[in-house]
Enzyme design. Structure first.
Site, mmCIF file in Angstrom:
data_model
loop_
_atom_site.group_PDB
_atom_site.id
_atom_site.type_symbol
_atom_site.label_atom_id
_atom_site.label_comp_id
_atom_site.label_asym_id
_atom_site.label_seq_id
_atom_site.Cartn_x
_atom_site.Cartn_y
_atom_site.Cartn_z
ATOM 1 C CG HIS A 187 -13.157 -12.830 66.689
ATOM 2 N ND1 HIS A 187 -13.642 -12.534 67.942
ATOM 3 C CD2 HIS A 187 -11.882 -12.371 66.670
ATOM 4 C CE1 HIS A 187 -12.706 -11.915 68.656
ATOM 5 N NE2 HIS A 187 -11.624 -11.809 67.897
ATOM 6 C CD GLU A 237 -7.728 -16.150 67.720
ATOM 7 O OE1 GLU A 237 -8.191 -15.306 68.509
ATOM 8 O OE2 GLU A 237 -7.595 -15.930 66.505
ATOM 9 C CG HIS A 287 -3.554 -15.156 67.626
ATOM 10 N ND1 HIS A 287 -3.600 -14.878 68.977
ATOM 11 C CD2 HIS A 287 -4.599 -14.498 67.078
ATOM 12 C CE1 HIS A 287 -4.634 -14.099 69.231
ATOM 13 N NE2 HIS A 287 -5.253 -13.847 68.097
#
Length: 384
Positions: A187, A237, A287
Site C-alpha cells: 500500500h 494503481e 485495480h
C-alpha cells in the site's frame, strides 16, 4: 449525426462518482470518474472537459475525443485529469456498444477468454483476524485473496513489525492451503529498506505478489527490491498513463501491473497499457476497489487482454459500509461469482443497467469520504 447533448454527475456512497452521458438519439452511457476522497475536484474536471470538448460532438469518435481531452490541455496527466478522462471514456464506449448492439469487448477484437478470476479482500486497513476471514471467503468459492501487509510503519522499524506481518500471512496460508493465491498489499506504506526485509521474510509463505512495495515516486528502487526476492512484484494503481508505465516495463522489475480503469484514462488507455505489458511479459491485474461501472469496464479489458491474470473487485471491502457494488444495479446477477470467476457481460456496451431510481435516492445523501491521515508515535504524518 448523433450528438452528445447532456450529462449528469452523481456523487454517491460509499465514495463514488457516476457519470451519465446522453446522446441525441436517446442512448445513455455510464462512466465512473473518481479519485477516492477527491470527488468534488474530479467533478469540476469532468464538467470542464465535457463543456469544452464534447457537448454537440459525435460520441463515436472515441480515440479522437481521448486525444483531444488529453492533448488539448497544455498541462496534462495526473490523477484528477486522467480520472476525469477515464470516466468519460467509459461512458463513450458504453454508448458505442449500445449503438452497435454489442458488448464493448466485441468492439475491441473479441474474447481472449470467457471469464476472469477475481480476488476477494480480507482484513482492513490495519489487518487483523484474517485467518477466519480467509477461510470464509474460500468456503464461498474464491480461489484468491488479498490483504494489507501492515499498518503504519517507521522508515526503519523493529523486528516485531516484520514478525507480525509474517504471522498474519502464515496464519492465512495455513488456513487456506497451497492452492489458494494470496496477494499482499504494501500500500505504499513501506520504505525501501523495510520492503526488502518484509519481502525476504514473507517468501516461505509464497504470496501471489507483493503490491506497491514502494510508492510510485520511488519506482526507481523496484529493481533493487526485485533483486532481493523471488516474489512477483505488482504495482500501478497510482500510475495514470502508458507514459507513467514506461519506466517499470523498461527496468524489468515488475511482474504484474495494476492500472485502474477509473484513474488511468479509461478503456482506451488501459487497453494500450495492457498491450505494452504483454510485450514485456508482464501480467495485467486491474485495480478496482470501486463501483459497478468501473468493474464492468475492467472486465471488458480483461476479456480481450491475453495477459490478464486476475481482477480486483470490492464486494464487501471494508470501505463499503453503507452501500456496495451490486446495490446500484438493476440486475445484480450480471456479476455472479462462480468458483472465484465472473463471466464477461454479454449485454450491449458495458453490459450493466444502473438502477436510476436507487441512484437518485443515494445521490441525495451527504457523501464526504476522505482517507484517514495516519501519524507515527512521534506525531509525524505517514502513509495510509
Amino acid at each position: 449525426m448523433t450528438e452528445i447533448i447532456d450529462y449528469e454527475l452523481y456523487e454517491v456512497p460509499p465514495r463514488w462518482l457516476f457519470l451519465r452521458v446522453e446522446t441525441s438519439d436517446g442512448t445513455v452511457g455510464w462512466g465512473e470518474p473518481i479519485v477516492e476522497g477527491r470527488a468534488k475536484t474530479v467533478r469540476g474536471a469532468v464538467e470542464e472537459l465535457l463543456e469544452n470538448y464534447l457537448l454537440g460532438q459525435d460520441p463515436h469518435r472515441i480515440e479522437d475525443h481521448w486525444q483531444t481531452m488529453y492533448r488539448g490541455g497544455f498541462y496534462r496527466g495526473g490523477p484528477i485529469l486522467m480520472s476525469a478522462i477515464a470516466g468519460i471514456d467509459q461512458a463513450l464506449w458504453d454508448i458505442k456498444g449500445k449503438h452497435f448492439g454489442a458488448p464493448i469487448y466485441e468492439l475491441l477484437g473479441g474474447k481472449a477468454r470467457n471469464r476472469i478470476r477475481v480476488y476477494q479482500w480480507i482484513g482492513g486497513d490495519r489487518p487483523s483476524e484474517v485467518g477466519d476471514a480467509a477461510a470464509e471467503k474460500v468456503d464461498r468459492g474464491f480461489t484468491a485473496l488479498k490483504m494489507n501487509a501492515t499498518s503504519e510503519l517507521r522508515r526503519v522499524d523493529n523486528p516485531a513489525v516484520i514478525d507480525n506481518a509474517v504471522d498474519r500471512l502464515r496464519e492465512v496460508r495455513e488456513r487456506v492451503g497451497p492452492e489458494i493465491d494470496i496477494g499482499v498489499d504494501f500500500h505504499g506504506r513501506v520504505s525501501k529498506p523495510m520492503a526488502k526485509r518484509l519481502a525476504k521474510a514473507m517468501e516461505p509463505y509464497d504470496p501471489m505478489f507483493i503490491e506497491e512495495p514502494v510508492l510510485p515516486e520511488h519506482n526507481d528502487a523496484l529493481p533493487d527490491i526485485a533483486a532481493h526476492t523471488t516474489i512477483p512484484i505488482a504495482t500501478g494503481e497510482r500510475m495514470y498513463s502508458r507514459w507513467d508505465f514506461k519506466e517499470v516495463f523498461e527496468n524489468g522489475a515488475v511482474d504484474v501491473i495494476q492500472p485502474d480503469l477509473s484513474h488511468a484514462g479509461g478503456i482506451t488507455e488501459v487497453k494500450k497499457i495492457a498491450a505494452m505489458a504483454e510485450a514485456y511479459d508482464v501480467a495485467l491485474a486491474p485495480h478496482c476497489p470501486l463501483g459497478p461501472i468501473a468493474l464492468a469496464a475492467c472486465v471488458h479489458v480483461d476479456t480481450i487482454a491475453p495477459n490478464a491474470l486476475i481482477q480486483e473487485q470490492s464486494l464487501n471491502i471494508h470501505y463499503n459500509e453503507t452501500t456496495d457494488v451490486l446495490d446500484y444495479l438493476a440486475d445484480p446477477h450480471v456479476f455472479e461469482y462462480d468458483d472465484g470467476f465472473i463471466d464477461a457481460p454479454d449485454g450491449p456496451g458495458l453490459g450493466i443497467d444502473i438502477d436510476e431510481g436507487y441512484l437518485a435516492e443515494q445521490a441525495e445523501r451527504t457523501v464526504n469520504w476522505h482517507n484517514p491521515v495516519w501519524r507515527r508515535d512521534d506525531g509525524s504524518v505517514t502513509e495510509w
